[in-house]
Enzyme design. Structure first.
Site, short mmCIF file in Angstrom:
data_model
loop_
_atom_site.label_atom_id
_atom_site.label_comp_id
_atom_site.label_asym_id
_atom_site.label_seq_id
_atom_site.Cartn_x
_atom_site.Cartn_y
_atom_site.Cartn_z
N GLU A 51 0.81 -1.22 0.00
CA GLU A 51 0.00 0.00 0.00
C GLU A 51 0.84 1.27 0.00
O GLU A 51 0.43 2.29 -0.56
CB GLU A 51 -0.97 0.00 1.19
CG GLU A 51 -2.18 -0.93 1.00
CD GLU A 51 -1.90 -2.40 1.27
OE1 GLU A 51 -0.75 -2.73 1.64
OE2 GLU A 51 -2.82 -3.23 1.11
N HIS A 109 -11.18 -4.38 10.35
CA HIS A 109 -11.84 -4.29 9.04
C HIS A 109 -13.17 -3.55 9.13
O HIS A 109 -14.08 -3.82 8.35
CB HIS A 109 -12.07 -5.69 8.44
CG HIS A 109 -10.85 -6.33 7.89
ND1 HIS A 109 -9.87 -6.84 8.68
CD2 HIS A 109 -10.44 -6.53 6.61
CE1 HIS A 109 -8.90 -7.36 7.92
NE2 HIS A 109 -9.23 -7.17 6.66
#
Ligand SMILES: Cc1ncc(C[n+]2csc(CCOP(=O)(O)OP(=O)(O)O)c2C)c(N)n1
Ligand SMILES: [Mg+2]
Length: 673
Positions: free
Chosen positions: A408, A477
């Site tokens: 990322e 999440h």
């Protein structure tokens, strides 16, 4: 003495590479002298308190900077680090504006907003010195991708130190560059130290092994010999322009001054320094030039001219004014194109689409209209997307839908470097929670580079991501981290609540010249709603009153808007008239719409999915108290999760998340106050 990581036998002699003409070598000497005199003068000015902040000098390393930039044209790009004066001067920045920048003047390269560690001039291919170790390396990857996508033969040279090779950013960028054969040079200035720590305490293997680990070609060079460095780089850059993959060049060198000016230098001996000073890059080149028949007087003349130029630069900087306060206002955000709220009322029998269609269609529309736009991220391309949001796009634009490794930071670097190169990067962060592994590129790079460069860096990019509690996705999440992002000046944070808004806001975000974090809610992907016209654009930074009311205002965003609307419906039969505002954009916050509503209802409730403490509700409450104080008839209330990570067990999560019942309960209590 060379640091032990470079076996002398692997250092090629200058003879193995093309020789510089005497005229070129004299030019290179002049550039090195410019760096030397510039930095010697900066050292004095720093001691004299005329240069504020931190100063890291590269005296002793001039040959590696000049040699590395030798084969570069203005269209080629460099990224640099905290020790970047030499790199910038070698790439073509004039010493006058740079001296003014160091003296914090309005005439500085970056209007006095960057300073020694952040000099940048993208128009000259200088994508920034950088105060964060290794941060420039992923940005170089973005610039190199831009060159590759545009089919240009430009090359990017990323300067970093031996210490930076221990950073995750370096590893992600090296892996990606090797994988995609990006046209870039990883130029490691190995000066034997990372701050105070010798190289032996930093790396278990030599740089050759590092490069080999990623499949990068490795070349080592004597970083104090400009002829050697320029020759190596001429060869490397020529081959990269012809299509060879990225190369790792390790230049052995040494800094004469401390890590920073004022460093007590407890970690090295005077003898070690003296030994390296025997190999002064300027003396070496003088010797080479004398050997080629250039007269001593000619070299002395170069020195004298450089001294006079730097002295004049110092005097001019001293006379220049400090930055005007107005730069603080004008440098954070690039002016947005003006977009009016569209006058669109969906027809009763009009087409319906889902939020996930809205995302895909907005991306498709912008890719269609803008050949400089590209999408990059984990599983956005040919393998399909976790949420099927980019379905079909890879088949249409295989070169512009880029599946990346799970890196990322490297992905965000593609966005930052690509944006600075003038492209329109649309990168995907699969879950908002993954912000943690790439935050530097967002916090310190995307958000700040326009500001720190005095408005010079273009930073039009979109980071699309999604979040959403309520599905037992657990603490890593589910998070609603918008407040964290909205807290950072320079970012625009958008959170749509309907399919049509998703479409209109995403298209506007992609056209916006600022870094936009576009946060979708995964529970809304399947939501259906009226499909707006193709050219539908919504203004960023404008909230919308979704339901008019008179007794209280409920401000909300994203999925919670629907809970707020349901609460308002439930309250109506109980005689409570709630006005509901959908923020749509969290930052910049539409203060006018909130205050106008508050002036009408005199009561304010804020509902959001991020935890209560230090959340966006706190900011809105502060706004109400500060600017709407005399219109308030009751304390401001917030409905948001308590400050714990989001729980896994469904019963716990249900209790934890706000919903229509908890919003209605709070509203009822508020109107009774
Ligand atoms: C992410 C990060 N960690 C730590 C620092 C503090 N710091 C600045 S320079 C430096 C050493 C860097 O060493 P190297 O990359 O070898 O460059 P050199 O200073 O030797 O030129 C450190 C630890 C920083 N600026 N950024
Ligand atoms: Mg170092």
């Amino acid at each position: 003495m060379r640091p032990t990581s470079i076996p002398a036998s692997t250092v090629p002699s200058a003879k193995e590479f093309p020789e510089l003409t005497t005229e070129n070598l004299l030019d290179a000497y002049g550039r090195m002298a410019l760096i030397r005199v510039f930095e010697e003068r900066v050292s004095e000015l720093y001691r004299n308190s005329e240069v504020p902040g931190f100063v890291h000098l590269s005296i002793g390393q001039e040959a590696s900077a000049v040699g590395a930039c030798w084969p570069l044209a203005v269209t080629d790009v460099i990224t640099s680090n905290h020790r970047g004066h030499g790199h910038c001067l070698a790439k073509g920045l004039a010493p006058e504006p740079m001296m003014a920048e160091l003296l914090a003047r309005a005439t500085g390269t970056n209007k006095g907003l960057g300073g020694s560690m952040h000099i940048a001039d993208p128009d000259l291919g200088i994508f920034g010195a950088n105060g964060i170790v290794a941060a420039g390396v992923p940005i170089a990857g973005g610039a190199a991708l831009a060159a590759q996508l545009r089919g240009r033969r430009d090359v990017v040279v990323s300067f970093f130190g031996d210490g930076a090779v221990a950073q995750g950013a370096f590893h992600e960028a090296a892996n990606l560059a090797a994988l995609w054969r990006l046209p870039m040079v990883f130029f490691c200035e190995n000066n034997g130290y990372a701050e105070f720590s010798p190289i032996a305490d930093q790396h278990p293997v030599p740089m050759t092994a590092r490069a080999a680990g990623y499949g990068l070609e490795y070349v080592s060079v004597d970083g104090n010999d400009v002829e050697a460095v320029a020759s190596v780089m001429t060869d490397v850059v020529r081959r990269i322009r012809a299509g060879a993959g990225p190369v790792f060049v390790e230049a052995a060198t040494y800094r004469w001054h401390g890590h920073y000016e004022g460093d007590p230098e407890k970690y090295r001996s005077a003898g070690e320094l003296a030994e390296w000073q025997q190999r002064d890059p300027l003396v070496i080149t003088r010797g080479q030039l004398l050997g080629r028949g250039v007269g001593q007087d000619k070299l002395d003349l170069v020195d004298a001219q450089v001294r006079a130029r730097i002295e004049a630069a110092v005097e001019a900087a001293r006379q220049a004014p400090p930055p005007d306060l107005s730069v603080l206002r004008t440098s954070v955000y690039a002016p947005r194109p003006s977009i009016a709220e569209p006058d669109w009322t969906p027809a009763a029998d009009g087409e319906i689409f889902r939020t996930m269609d809205a995302v895909r269609l907005a991306l498709e529309g912008e890719l269609e209209g803008n050949p400089e736009a590209f999408i990059a991220g984990v599983d956005v391309g040919k393998g399909g997307n976790v949420f099927a949001l980019t379905r079909g796009l890879h088949a249409k634009w295989p070169d512009r839908l880029l599946d990346t490794p799970i890196s990322e930071t490297a992905v965000m670097g593609l966005a930052v470097g690509g944006a600075m190169a003038g492209m329109t990067p649309l990168v995907e962060l699969m879950y908002l929670d993954f912000l943690g592994v790439c935050f530097d590129q967002i916090l310190n790079q995307a958000a700040k580079l326009r500001f720190m460069t005095g408005g010079k860096a273009r930073m039009g990019l979109v980071i699309r991501t999604q979040f959403g509690g309520g599905r037992s996705s657990g603490s890593q999440h589910s998070q609603s981290l918008e407040a964290l992002l909205a807290h950072i000046p320079g970012l625009t944070v958008v959170m749509p609540s309907t399919p049509a808004d998703t479409y209109g806001l995403l298209r506007s975000a992609i056209r916006d010249p600022n870094p936009v974090v576009f946060i979708e809610n995964r529970q809304l992907y399947g939501m259906k709603g009226p499909k707006p016209p193709t050219d539908y654009l919504l203004p960023l930074g404008k909230a919308k009153v979704l339901r008019e009311g008179t007794d209280l205002t409920i401000v909300s965003v994203s999925r919670m808007v629907h809970e707020a609307l349901a609460a308002a419906e439930a309250l109506a039969p109980r005689g409570i008239s709630a006005e509901v505002i959908d923020l749509r954009t969290v930052s910049p916050l539409d203060k006018e719409t909130i205050l106008a509503s508050l002036a009408k209802t005199n009561r304010l409730l804020i509902a959001h999915e991020g935890v209560t403490d230090f959340g966006i509700g706190a900011e809105i409450a502060a706004l109400a108290v500060y600017q709407g104080f005399w219109t308030l008839d009751a304390p401001v209330m917030r409905v948001a999760p308590p400050p714990t990570p989001s729980p896994y067990a469904p019963n716990l999560e249900k209790e934890w998340l706000p919903d229509r019942q908890s919003i209605a309960r709070a509203a009822q209590a508020l109107v009774r106050v």
